[in-house]
Scaffold this motif. Sequence first.
Motif, PDB file in Angstrom:
ATOM      1  N   ILE A   1       0.828  -1.215   0.000  1.00 47.46           N
ATOM      2  CA  ILE A   1       0.000   0.000   0.000  1.00 47.46           C
ATOM      3  C   ILE A   1       0.857   1.258   0.000  1.00 47.46           C
ATOM      4  CG2 ILE A   1      -1.913  -1.109   1.230  1.00 47.46           C
ATOM      5  CD1 ILE A   1      -0.935   0.137   3.808  1.00 47.46           C
TER       6      ILE A   1
ATOM      7  N   GLN B   1       0.881   4.290   2.056  1.00 45.92           N
ATOM      8  CA  GLN B   1       0.282   4.756   3.305  1.00 45.92           C
ATOM      9  C   GLN B   1       0.475   6.265   3.414  1.00 45.92           C
ATOM     10  OE1 GLN B   1      -1.220   2.932   6.131  1.00 45.92           O
ATOM     11  NE2 GLN B   1      -1.731   5.056   6.597  1.00 45.92           N
TER      12      GLN B   1
ATOM     13  N   ASN C   1       0.116   9.773   5.727  1.00 43.88           N
ATOM     14  CA  ASN C   1      -0.072  10.282   7.081  1.00 43.88           C
ATOM     15  C   ASN C   1      -1.242  11.247   7.034  1.00 43.88           C
ATOM     16  OD1 ASN C   1      -0.048  11.541   9.527  1.00 43.88           O
ATOM     17  ND2 ASN C   1       2.116  12.139   9.482  1.00 43.88           N
TER      18      ASN C   1
ATOM     19  N   ARG D   1      -4.979  13.317  -1.766  1.00 43.35           N
ATOM     20  CA  ARG D   1      -4.666  11.884  -1.782  1.00 43.35           C
ATOM     21  C   ARG D   1      -5.255  11.223  -3.031  1.00 43.35           C
ATOM     22  NH1 ARG D   1      -6.208  12.176   4.081  1.00 43.35           N
ATOM     23  NH2 ARG D   1      -8.129  11.064   3.549  1.00 43.35           N
TER      24      ARG D   1
ATOM     25  N   TYR E   1      -9.444  -1.525  -0.079  1.00 41.69           N
ATOM     26  CA  TYR E   1      -8.462  -2.372   0.580  1.00 41.69           C
ATOM     27  C   TYR E   1      -8.729  -3.870   0.412  1.00 41.69           C
ATOM     28  CZ  TYR E   1      -5.015  -4.424   3.595  1.00 41.69           C
ATOM     29  OH  TYR E   1      -3.978  -5.182   4.041  1.00 41.69           O
TER      30      TYR E   1
ATOM     31  N   MET F   1       4.641   9.941   3.629  1.00 42.17           N
ATOM     32  CA  MET F   1       4.047   8.795   2.923  1.00 42.17           C
ATOM     33  C   MET F   1       5.012   7.621   3.066  1.00 42.17           C
ATOM     34  SD  MET F   1       2.575  10.278  -0.652  1.00 42.17           S
ATOM     35  CE  MET F   1       3.857  11.305  -1.296  1.00 42.17           C
TER      36      MET F   1
ATOM     37  N   ASN G   1      -4.265   1.620  12.588  1.00 42.61           N
ATOM     38  CA  ASN G   1      -4.540   2.851  11.832  1.00 42.61           C
ATOM     39  C   ASN G   1      -3.295   3.736  11.899  1.00 42.61           C
ATOM     40  OD1 ASN G   1      -5.567   5.147  10.656  1.00 42.61           O
ATOM     41  ND2 ASN G   1      -7.070   5.571  12.271  1.00 42.61           N
TER      42      ASN G   1
ATOM     43  N   GLY H   1      -1.917   5.634   9.884  1.00 46.17           N
ATOM     44  CA  GLY H   1      -1.955   6.963   9.274  1.00 46.17           C
ATOM     45  C   GLY H   1      -2.699   7.984  10.115  1.00 46.17           C
TER      46      GLY H   1
ATOM     47  N   TYR I   1      -5.953   8.204  10.471  1.00 45.58           N
ATOM     48  CA  TYR I   1      -7.131   8.635   9.704  1.00 45.58           C
ATOM     49  C   TYR I   1      -8.344   8.766  10.616  1.00 45.58           C
ATOM     50  CZ  TYR I   1     -11.057   8.047   6.442  1.00 45.58           C
ATOM     51  OH  TYR I   1     -12.230   8.178   5.744  1.00 45.58           O
TER      52      TYR I   1
ATOM     53  N   VAL J   1      -5.410   5.126   2.689  1.00 46.30           N
ATOM     54  CA  VAL J   1      -4.266   4.439   2.086  1.00 46.30           C
ATOM     55  C   VAL J   1      -4.648   4.207   0.632  1.00 46.30           C
ATOM     56  CG1 VAL J   1      -3.783   3.181   4.221  1.00 46.30           C
ATOM     57  CG2 VAL J   1      -5.003   2.029   2.390  1.00 46.30           C
ATOM     58  N   HIS J   2      -3.625   4.118  -0.238  1.00 44.26           N
ATOM     59  CA  HIS J   2      -3.908   3.730  -1.612  1.00 44.26           C
ATOM     60  C   HIS J   2      -3.349   2.325  -1.791  1.00 44.26           C
ATOM     61  CE1 HIS J   2      -4.753   3.719  -5.748  1.00 44.26           C
ATOM     62  NE2 HIS J   2      -3.543   3.997  -6.187  1.00 44.26           N
ATOM     63  N   THR J   3      -4.255   1.345  -1.932  1.00 46.70           N
ATOM     64  CA  THR J   3      -3.812  -0.044  -2.055  1.00 46.70           C
ATOM     65  C   THR J   3      -3.246  -0.251  -3.458  1.00 46.70           C
ATOM     66  OG1 THR J   3      -5.600  -0.618  -0.547  1.00 46.70           O
ATOM     67  CG2 THR J   3      -4.520  -2.431  -1.697  1.00 46.70           C
TER      68      THR J   3
END
Lengths: 323, 534
Positions: free
Chosen positions: B272, B274, B276, B288, B316, B422, B452, B454, B456, B494-496
Motif C-alpha cells: 500500500i 500509506q 499520514n 490523496r 483495501y 508517505m 490505523n 496513518g 485517519y 491508504v492507496h492499495t
Amino acid sequence: MWRFVAGRGAQYLLVLCLTVILNFGLPRMMPGSPMVFLAGEDVGFLTPEQRAQLYALYGLDQPQWRQFVTYVGNLARGQLGYSFQRGRPIGEIVRERLPWTLGLVGTSLVLATFLGVALGAVSAWRRGSALDLGTLGVAMFFESVPSFWLGMIFIAVFAAHLGWFPIFGAGTAGAAFEGWGLVVDRARHLALPLATLTLITVPGMLLIMRYAMLGVLGEQYIATARAKGVPEGRVLRRHAVRNALLPVATVFMLNLGFVVSGATVVETVFSYPGLGRLLYEAVLNRDYPVLQSTFFIITVSVIAANVAADLLYPLIDPRVRRR
Amino acid sequence: MRRGVGLLLVCALAMGGAPPAAGQPTSQPSALRMAITRDEGALNPYTYQTGYPGWNLMTLIYEPLFTPDADNIPQPWLVRQYTVSQDGRTWTFALHPNIRWHDGRPFTADDVRFTYEYVRRNPHSRWTGQVRTIESIETSGPTGLTIRLNAPSSGFAAQPLADLPILPRHIWENVANPRQFNDVVGSGPYRLAEMRDGQFYRLVANDQYFAGRPKVRELVLPIIRDATVTFTALRAGEIDTTVRPLAPEVVAEFERAAGMRVARGAGYASTILQFNAEHPVLREPKLRVAIANAINTRLMVRLLLLGYGVVGSPGYIHPSSPFYNPAVTFTASKSRAVQLLNELNYVDRNGDGIRDLPDGAALRFTLLTLAGNPVRIRGADLIRSWLRDVGIDVRVVAQEDASIIAQVWPDFDVCKGRRFDMAVFGWSAPVMNRTTALRDLFHSDCRQGTINIGGYRNPALDRLGADLAAAVDPARQKQILFEMQKIVAADLPVHTLFYQDGIYAYRPDRHAAWVYQKGQGIVNKLSFIDPPRR
C-alpha cells in the motif's frame, strides 16, 4: 615475572569489564525494539496494557541501570539467561551449537594454517618463478572473492550439478545414522563449507608466511648454512621455515580466539547450525540476552587465546623469554 | 601433525549432536521434506514465531476448536455440533468424543475452558485480546461446553475459535512462564518427534488421531536461510517443497522443470501507499485522490510482479475475499490528477516545475520504503517519477525495517502518533482475514483502530466499525463492509497498490494433495488431513 603477570592480568580484567558494559549497551543502542519479536506479527493488535505486561515479563520495563545490575548479577552467577526468541536457556543453545562451529571454523583454521605455511614457504623459496607468481595470483583471487559467492558457486557446481555433496545442512535432516554412517554423513555435509572457509583463509596465512620467509631468506645465517654445504631441503625446513613461523603463530593465535564467533556468512549460505548464524539471527531479532551471552563468550575466548599466546611465545621463540 | 587434523575432524563430527534418543522412530525415506526459513521455537502455542507458516505448522500439533477452510471460512473441527443463541452471545458446543492428547489422556471440554482462561492470565499477543469478550465458560460433561460473551462479536468464530489452539490442562496448569516452556504434547494429526535448533523439525503422523490417519506419514522441516539455496535444493530434489513463495522471475522456470508443479493463488498480503492523514497537507482527501490518480497500479503489477498479482482495490479488500465490494472501483487518470491539483490551487508559482501551496511552500514529500525489499524500492521509485510528472516532488528514502517502524508506527502503538509523510508499506495476509480488518485499519480511536498507522479520522467509518464489531450475521457483516469500502475508496486513507500472488513449487510425486488456502498458501492442515466427519 610476577609484576608482569599481575600487569597482564589487570589488563585482561579491564578488557573484560569494558566488554560486559559494551555487550549490554550496544544491542540496546540499535534502532528498533524487541517488541515485535516478543509479540510476533500480531503486535498491532495488542492493547497498551498488554504491551506493558509483555515488557514487564522480560524486565524491559525496568530502568536501564537496573537491567544492567540484573545482567551483571546473573553473569557473576554463571547464568546466561533465556533467549527472548527461543524461550530456551542460552547455555543449552550454545552447547548445541558450539561443536558445529568448532568443527567447521577450527578445522578450517588448522587446515588453512598448514596450507598457508607450506605454500607461502615454497612461494618465497621460489620467489619470482612461475610457481610463485601462479600461487600469488590464485591466492589474490581467493583473498578477494566474497565468501557467499564462493559458497554459492560450490553449491551450484559440486552439490547441485555434480551431486557429490549435499546442498545444505550439517547432517541429513531427520535421518538417524549411527557409527560410520554418521561420520560419513557429517563429513559430506562439512566438505563444502569447510572448503569455502579454508580457501578464503589460506591467502592471508600464505602472504604472511611468504613475507616472513623472504625476510629470513635474506639473513646471514641462511647464507652461512648454504656455505657450510647444508642440503637445500634442510636449509628450507630447519633454518628458514622455523624462523619464519613466528608471525604465522601470532595470527593463528589471534584467529583461534575468534573461532567461537563462527563464520556467519558461510554458516548462513550452507544452513550450518553454528554460533555465527545464531549471533546473526539474534541481531536481526533483537534477542538481547543471546547477543550479550555470545559476545561475552567470544570475548572470553579471545582473551584466553591471548593468554595462551603469551604463555606459548617463550616456548616458540627463546628470544622473548624473560627472567 | 596431519594425524592431529584428522583427529580434530573426527572429534568435531562426533560431537556435533548426539544420535536421537532411544524409542524415537527414525526418519523414513517416505518423509516429506518441506524447507522452512527459520526456527519456530518449540512449535508450541507460546514459542512458535511466525504467523505463516509458524502458526500453520504449530496447529498441526495443537488444534483450535475450528479450522479455516480453503476460503478461510471457519469450520467446526474438534467440535461436532454447535449452536449460537439469537442474541449472538451464547455459543454452545459438543466436542467430538474420541479425541486424545498425544500422551494418551482424553481431550475434554475442561481443557478448552482451561486454555481460554490461561491465555487471559498469561499474555499472548495473538489470543489474549481475542478472549476479552468472553464473560463465562461452563462445561457439562467431558464434551459439552457453553461460552457466554458480554457482547455479540462478529469475529468470534474466526478468532478465537478457529485460531486459539487448545492446551492440555494436565501439562500446562502449573506452568507460570509459558514463554520458557518447551513441552510439545498436543492433540493434532502430527506430533513432534525431533527438533534440532537451527537445523530441522521432524513431525510424525498421529495414528490415534480422531479424524483418521494423516495423508503424509512423516514431515521433515529443514531450516534453510538462504532463498537461492532453498530453490537449488528444490530443483535438485533434496527437498520436496518449501514455504518460501517463488519470486516472479523464476515462476516460468519452475513451471517448465521436470518433476515440479507450481501452485498459484490469491495472496492476501498487501502493498500500500500509506498516507499520514494527520499531515497538514496530506490530510486533504482530494490531494490523496489526486496522488492515486497519478499512479498506474496496473503497470506496477506488470513491471514489479511480472503479472503475478492483482491490482489493489481502493477499498483495501482483495477481490477474492467474500467481503469484497465489486462496486468499488478506481481507474487512475493522469489528467484527473492534474485537474484535482489545479482545483486545490496547488500550482507552480515560481516556475521550478514543482507545484506550490497557496502559502508558497513547494508540494514536496518524503516517501519511506523498506531497504531490503526490491519490489517496494522499485515501486517507490515508480511513484516518485509519476508524481513528478504531475508536479509533486517526492524524495524516496529507503531504510531498514526498524527505522521505518520508528517513524511510521513508533513502538507498534498508534496511540503514540507518527512522523512521516508517505510510506510504501504492507500488511500480511491475516489482516485481510480479520472480519474487523477495516475497523482495525481505519477507526480513529487508536485502541480500536490498532493498526490505523496513518491516524485517519472519519466519524461515519467509526460508526460502521462499531456496528461491524457487533454484527454476527455474515450477511449483515457483508453489508457493513460494503459501506466501509465505499468510504475508504472515496477518502483513500491508504492507496492499495497491489496484492502479490502466492506461488509455491512442489514435487507432486512426493505429495500432490496440496490445498491452496486462499490468501495464504499450501502449508495448512487441509493439505495433510481431510476434515473430520460430523
